[in-house]
Write a protein that holds these residues in place. Sequence first.
Motif, mmCIF file in Angstrom:
data_model
loop_
_atom_site.group_PDB
_atom_site.id
_atom_site.type_symbol
_atom_site.label_atom_id
_atom_site.label_comp_id
_atom_site.label_asym_id
_atom_site.label_seq_id
_atom_site.Cartn_x
_atom_site.Cartn_y
_atom_site.Cartn_z
ATOM 1 N N ALA A 172 1.089 -1.131 -0.099
ATOM 2 C CA ALA A 172 -0.073 0.096 -0.057
ATOM 3 C C ALA A 172 1.049 1.391 -0.007
ATOM 4 O O ALA A 172 0.529 2.297 -0.812
ATOM 5 N N SER A 173 2.102 1.368 0.940
ATOM 6 C CA SER A 173 2.842 2.541 0.958
ATOM 7 C C SER A 173 3.459 3.024 -0.547
ATOM 8 O O SER A 173 3.626 4.091 -0.857
ATOM 9 N N VAL A 174 4.129 1.644 -1.100
ATOM 10 C CA VAL A 174 4.633 1.702 -2.465
ATOM 11 C C VAL A 174 3.909 2.361 -3.596
ATOM 12 O O VAL A 174 4.046 3.079 -4.129
ATOM 13 N N ALA A 175 2.492 1.662 -3.443
ATOM 14 C CA ALA A 175 1.481 2.140 -4.386
ATOM 15 C C ALA A 175 1.194 3.509 -4.528
ATOM 16 O O ALA A 175 1.064 4.222 -5.195
ATOM 17 N N ASP A 176 1.111 3.942 -3.029
ATOM 18 C CA ASP A 176 0.599 5.344 -2.816
ATOM 19 C C ASP A 176 1.967 6.362 -3.324
ATOM 20 O O ASP A 176 1.687 7.483 -3.873
ATOM 21 N N GLU A 177 2.913 5.755 -3.079
ATOM 22 C CA GLU A 177 4.161 6.746 -3.484
ATOM 23 C C GLU A 177 4.140 6.825 -4.796
ATOM 24 O O GLU A 177 4.777 7.873 -5.385
ATOM 25 N N VAL A 178 4.103 5.525 -5.710
ATOM 26 C CA VAL A 178 3.928 5.610 -7.015
ATOM 27 C C VAL A 178 2.935 6.578 -7.569
ATOM 28 O O VAL A 178 3.167 7.545 -8.467
ATOM 29 N N ILE A 179 1.701 6.506 -7.185
ATOM 30 C CA ILE A 179 0.937 7.527 -7.577
ATOM 31 C C ILE A 179 1.141 8.967 -7.286
ATOM 32 O O ILE A 179 0.753 9.538 -8.103
ATOM 33 N N ALA A 180 1.551 9.226 -6.092
ATOM 34 C CA ALA A 180 2.101 10.569 -5.898
ATOM 35 C C ALA A 180 3.147 11.175 -6.518
ATOM 36 O O ALA A 180 3.051 12.545 -6.972
ATOM 37 N N LYS A 181 4.114 10.380 -6.759
ATOM 38 C CA LYS A 181 5.471 10.838 -7.256
ATOM 39 C C LYS A 181 5.852 10.419 -8.630
ATOM 40 O O LYS A 181 6.933 10.757 -8.972
ATOM 41 N N ARG A 182 4.972 9.597 -9.215
ATOM 42 C CA ARG A 182 5.438 9.085 -10.454
ATOM 43 C C ARG A 182 5.970 10.028 -11.659
ATOM 44 O O ARG A 182 7.020 9.736 -12.299
ATOM 45 N N SER A 183 5.493 11.071 -11.536
ATOM 46 C CA SER A 183 5.943 12.314 -12.615
ATOM 47 C C SER A 183 7.478 12.714 -12.318
ATOM 48 O O SER A 183 8.047 12.976 -13.186
ATOM 49 N N GLN A 184 7.736 12.356 -11.100
ATOM 50 C CA GLN A 184 9.258 12.922 -10.720
ATOM 51 C C GLN A 184 10.115 11.780 -11.278
ATOM 52 O O GLN A 184 11.458 12.302 -11.271
ATOM 53 N N TRP A 185 9.887 10.799 -11.451
ATOM 54 C CA TRP A 185 10.703 9.567 -11.952
ATOM 55 C C TRP A 185 10.467 8.989 -13.296
ATOM 56 O O TRP A 185 10.519 7.896 -13.578
#
Length: 297
Positions: free
Chosen positions: A210-223
């Motif tokens: 869950a925490s990794v999925a939330d991080e991908v959703i929130a920050k994917r444009s940075q990476w």
Amino acid sequence: MTIKTLARLMYLTVAALILVPGVAQAATASCSAVDPPRDAAHPAHNQQLLIPSGGIGLNAVLFEAAGAGPHATVILMHGLPGNERNLDLAQAIRRCGWDVLTFTYRGAWGSPGDFSIANSMDDTAAALAFARSPDAAKLGIDTRHIVLAGHSMGGATAFMTAAGARGLDGLILIDAWNIAKGTSKGAFNRSEMIAGFDDFGNSLHGGTPASVADEVIAKRSQWDLVAAAARIGGTPVLAVNAAHGIGSANKPVTDALRKAGARVTAVMIDSDHSFADHRLALAATITGWLRRLPVTR
């Protein structure tokens, strides 16, 4: 047929193959699969290390090549969560005369701290800083000649670190994960991503599906590797993709790198994301490319 006659025929067959165009390259790439003679004065060995990052020490191992050195060095990053650590690649690269520095991210596989993709990005940058430090030079690392390499998420951390660095000898992307495109199957739906992260086991402290999925959703444009490609510049890049992994999705990354002026070698291997049934081919591809780099050792 006697054993002596059979041995003679095998010798002649190998000698003939070496003379065949295209096969000579495979023969000369055998350093990845053949043990070198022992160097009594400077033998190959493993050195356990702690790489400082974020106030803690990351568990790390330096696979030191035989010879007096200093040795050009590959920093090898594992993926998410790192069930495939690619230590066979570390050994193969070392047999070809390079040092290899491997480590586990914060919160992963016993390294202290909490796991996150953002922390992993910082940890990769910290590993590069260490490899360029006086402490690394004392271990026989040639601080002037560094290649970053990473598998899956490790490909993303290697890529983003390379995008902010200068003076690298190369970048190796092993079926790299462009986090901006969601999971390896292109999922952006949170529940689908959580379900897809089903192989964490007990490997990550402080990191959950869950925490990794939330991080991908929130920050994917940075990476986004496509957007970051312009910052790679003329660095030589080897992109080894898996036909049954993320390979087909990585063409935009390769195209963006070439458009930005990077010297890209792209190879597709008929295997899965872990290259489970083509480990020797993967090792030969990577070591063959490394041997062609204009690195003075």
